[in-house]
Every structure is written in C-alpha cells, then in structure tokens.
Write a protein that holds these residues in place. Structure first.
Motif, short mmCIF file in Angstrom:
data_model
loop_
_atom_site.label_atom_id
_atom_site.label_comp_id
_atom_site.label_asym_id
_atom_site.label_seq_id
_atom_site.Cartn_x
_atom_site.Cartn_y
_atom_site.Cartn_z
N LEU A 176 7.93 3.96 3.46
CA LEU A 176 6.81 3.20 2.89
C LEU A 176 7.00 1.71 3.15
O LEU A 176 6.06 1.01 3.54
CB LEU A 176 6.70 3.48 1.39
CG LEU A 176 5.57 2.75 0.65
CD1 LEU A 176 5.00 3.62 -0.46
CD2 LEU A 176 6.06 1.43 0.04
N LEU A 181 2.80 -1.38 -6.26
CA LEU A 181 1.97 -0.43 -5.52
C LEU A 181 0.78 -0.09 -6.40
O LEU A 181 0.94 0.41 -7.51
CB LEU A 181 2.75 0.84 -5.19
CG LEU A 181 4.05 0.65 -4.41
CD1 LEU A 181 4.77 2.00 -4.25
CD2 LEU A 181 3.79 0.03 -3.06
N ASN A 219 0.84 -1.19 0.00
CA ASN A 219 0.00 0.00 0.00
C ASN A 219 0.88 1.24 0.00
O ASN A 219 1.84 1.33 0.76
CB ASN A 219 -0.91 0.00 1.24
CG ASN A 219 -1.97 1.08 1.18
OD1 ASN A 219 -2.18 1.70 0.15
ND2 ASN A 219 -2.63 1.31 2.30
N GLY A 220 0.57 2.21 -0.84
CA GLY A 220 1.34 3.45 -0.87
C GLY A 220 1.49 3.99 -2.27
O GLY A 220 1.10 3.34 -3.25
N SER A 221 2.05 5.18 -2.35
CA SER A 221 2.20 5.82 -3.66
C SER A 221 3.63 6.26 -3.96
O SER A 221 3.92 6.69 -5.07
CB SER A 221 1.28 7.06 -3.74
OG SER A 221 1.59 7.98 -2.70
N THR A 222 4.53 6.14 -2.97
CA THR A 222 5.93 6.50 -3.22
C THR A 222 6.60 5.41 -4.03
O THR A 222 6.71 4.26 -3.57
CB THR A 222 6.70 6.69 -1.89
OG1 THR A 222 6.06 7.69 -1.11
CG2 THR A 222 8.14 7.10 -2.16
N GLN A 247 6.36 0.94 6.81
CA GLN A 247 4.93 1.05 7.14
C GLN A 247 4.19 -0.21 6.71
O GLN A 247 3.32 -0.71 7.44
CB GLN A 247 4.33 2.28 6.46
CG GLN A 247 4.76 3.60 7.09
CD GLN A 247 4.30 4.81 6.30
OE1 GLN A 247 4.12 4.73 5.08
NE2 GLN A 247 4.13 5.93 6.98
N ASN A 248 4.53 -0.74 5.54
CA ASN A 248 3.87 -1.96 5.10
C ASN A 248 4.30 -3.16 5.93
O ASN A 248 3.47 -3.99 6.31
CB ASN A 248 4.18 -2.20 3.62
CG ASN A 248 3.27 -1.41 2.69
OD1 ASN A 248 2.19 -1.85 2.34
ND2 ASN A 248 3.71 -0.23 2.30
N GLN A 257 -2.08 2.21 -7.16
CA GLN A 257 -2.51 3.57 -6.87
C GLN A 257 -3.92 3.76 -7.42
O GLN A 257 -4.12 3.98 -8.61
CB GLN A 257 -1.55 4.58 -7.49
CG GLN A 257 -0.13 4.43 -6.96
CD GLN A 257 0.82 5.40 -7.61
OE1 GLN A 257 0.48 6.54 -7.87
NE2 GLN A 257 2.04 4.95 -7.89
#
Length: 359
Positions: A122, A171, A102-105, A125-126, A173
């Motif tokens: 990122l 990822l 999950n994420g956008s970076t 966090q995952n 998005q």
C-alpha cells in the motif's frame, strides 16, 4: 354518422376502463357537419415515461476520522468544506503533517528496510502514484523504497527518517455511497476537535468527519417501484434553485429500509444518482431535490394527444382522421403513453395526418 366516445377527463388517466360504445357498421366515413371540436397532427417523436420521486443532494454520509494515539497538540486542520487530495495533509499534530493516502490496509507498524507485507505494498502504491517511487510497487521495503520515503517526507515537511510512521498517515475509507467520489480524495465535513486540542490516549481521538468530494442524490424509493429502476437509468434532478441537471442511477440497493414504527411511509430502497455536471450543485449539501427517473422510452414513434383516442364498439381504439371536409375512423394499436401523448401505430396513420381531438 358513426357515434363514438372521445377519451377525456378520467378516461385519459385509465384508458383500459373505457366502455364500448355503439358504432354503426358499414362505411367508416362521416358526413360533413360532424367534424370534431378540435384537431391535432400526428407527429413522429420520442416518448419518455418518468417516475417522480423526492431525494436528497449531499456528499454522502459523513464518517469519523481519528487521530493516532501518540500524544500531541493539534496545530492545524483542513477547513470544513475543503477537499483534501491524496498526498495532501489532513491535519497537523505538533506541526507535523498527517498525510492522506489511498487504500484500506491499516498501517499498524513502522515500515522500514526489510519489512514485508500488504501494508508495504500500500505504501509503495501511494508513493508510486505520487511520483516518488520509480520502481514497480511490491510487498518488500527495500533501499529504493526508503529513498522514495525520504524524498516524500522532505517534500511534505516530515522528519526525513526513511521510515513510514503510521502516525503520519491517514487512510480515508469511503463507504457507500461516498465511495463513488473515487480516487481516495475526501471532503472535510465537520471539525470535532480544533487547533490547540490535545490528542493521545489509550484510544484514538475523533478529529473530524469527512465524506466524498462529489455531490450525489440519494432517493428512498418505494419498494413497489423498485422494478422500474436499474443501474444506468437516466434521471433529471431539479435543484432547489429550479435548475435541472442530468443524472444517472449509479446503485440500487437490494436491501429495503423499514420506516420507524408508527410511520405511514412504505418500506424503501436507497437509490444513488450521480450528476452529469456535479459543479451544477453549487456547493449545496443536504438539500431536498426532485427527481424524474426515466422508467421507459421509445424513439421516433407516431403519436397524438391522448384526447384524440376514441373507443370503438367492436373493441379497441381508433382516431378520427380529418381530410378536408370529410372525416373517417381508423383503428389504431395503442403503444406507450407519456407526457399527454400516446403512440398509435396503424394503417393509414402517418406523420402529418390530421385527427380529431375532444374539446
């Protein structure tokens, strides 16, 4: 007897267009033998005004998912229509799973001990959300991060190197309106490549398309009706099966879409509606639905059928109150009109009052 005009037919549809009639002044009581053709009872009820529109039930606009440029052979892809959760494989290249995060970076480099940056945050966090990293996520890849990565790699069938290879992570998005699905999970829409196909070139290869996991309704609302709709508004969605499902307006776009040249359709704004019970959609995708948007509502008001209204010569409207063998006219203030009824607050009007109705 007091002459009056009952509001029937077209007058019900346009009360303001009713012309005044001659009404004798003096007592409002009407002699016996002049009872109305039918009667109704004043009720205390809720009135709801709705706007009827058409919409499309879908999982959002499909978006392409590309494979990294490293050469290899696709050995597996999650089935079309399947839901892939964060932490699960989306596809495999050379039998090595490519995991959804999950994420956008963008992950644009290998992550290893000593690496710092937003991409490290990122990753941590995952790993934390999936239960592999116990320390608080930060932007520094340290020994604790490397240990968590090895555990994650072993659990998911990757080479346990302790280094995050961008080729082993995707990822998703989810842009509007699919982002309403939440949590980063995705739904496989369509395969554009199949197992056995080769990937890896100077450019990324599109493997599949995906969208959100929660069915949504998108309405192209006439801009002339835009003022009637706002975020949080309640709606009722009628599915092709005939089942009605409660919904809520999630977003109202501020950008109008202009129809193609030559079309008679007016400009419209996209309105996204979420379903209170998404499972009720039953897997339907790109299905036409009917939507009733609640534009206004009032609770616990006194109301009668619209056909009970009469136009008074002195202006305004009234109802013919029936009490035994006597009738009289009582002036009322008209409020909300909805579902064939009209709100009528006024002196002498109460729940249970019997009034005349045009036949």
């Amino acid at each position: 007897m007091q002459p009056r005009t009952w509001l029937t037919g077209g007058a019900v549809l346009a009360v303001v267009a009713v012309t005044a009639v001659i009404v004798l002044t003096g007592s409002s009581e009407v002699a016996a033998g002049n009872e109305p053709p039918a009667t109704a009872t004043v009720v205390k009820t809720d009135l709801v005004q709705t706007v009827q529109v058409s919409g499309t039930l879908s999982y959002g606009v499909p978006q392409p998912l590309t494979a990294a440029a490293n050469p290899g052979t696709i050995t597996w892809i999650a089935p079309e229509g399947a839901t892939v959760k964060v932490g699960q494989p989306v596809y495999k290249v050379d039998n090595v799973p490519v995991i959804l995060w999950n994420g956008s970076t963008p992950l644009y480099r290998p992550l290893q001990t000593g690496t710092k940056g937003a991409d490290v945050l990122l990753a941590e966090q995952n790993l934390s959300a999936l239960g592999y990293l116990k320390a608080k996520p930060n932007s520094t890849y340290d020994a604790a991060t490397a240990s968590a990565v090895k555990t994650w790699q072993q659990a998911t069938g990757q080479p346990a190197t302790g280094v995050v290879d961008p080729q082993h992570v995707v990822l998703a998005q989810l842009g509007p309106p699919a982002n309403l699905a939440g949590h980063g999970d995705l739904r496989i829409a369509l395969h554009t490549l199949e197992a056995g196909d080769r990937v890896g070139s100077n450019a990324n290869n599109a493997i599949l398309t995906y969208n959100g996991t929660t069915p949504l309704v998108v309405v192209g609302l006439d801009v002339a009706k835009q003022h009637l709709v706002k975020k949080g508004l309640k709606a009722t969605v009628t599915l092709p099966t005939g089942k009605a499902v409660a919904g809520t307006v999630a977003t109202v776009s501020t950008v109008a879409t202009v129809p193609q040249q030559g079309s008679d359709d007016p400009p419209n704004v996209p309105v996204v509606i979420t379903l209170a019970d998404p499972a009720a959609a039953g897997g339907l995708d790109t299905a036409p639905v009917d939507v009733a948007l609640v534009s206004a509502q009032k609770q616990d008001v006194l109301a009668v059928p619209i056909a009970a209204l009469v136009a008074l010569a002195e202006g305004g409207y009234g109802v013919q109150v029936v009490a035994g063998d006597k009738t009289s006219y009582v002036a009322v203030q008209t409020g909300m009109f909805a579902n064939g009824k009209v709100e009528i607050p006024g002196d002498g009007i109460a729940a249970g009052t019997v009034v005349g109705v045009a036949g």
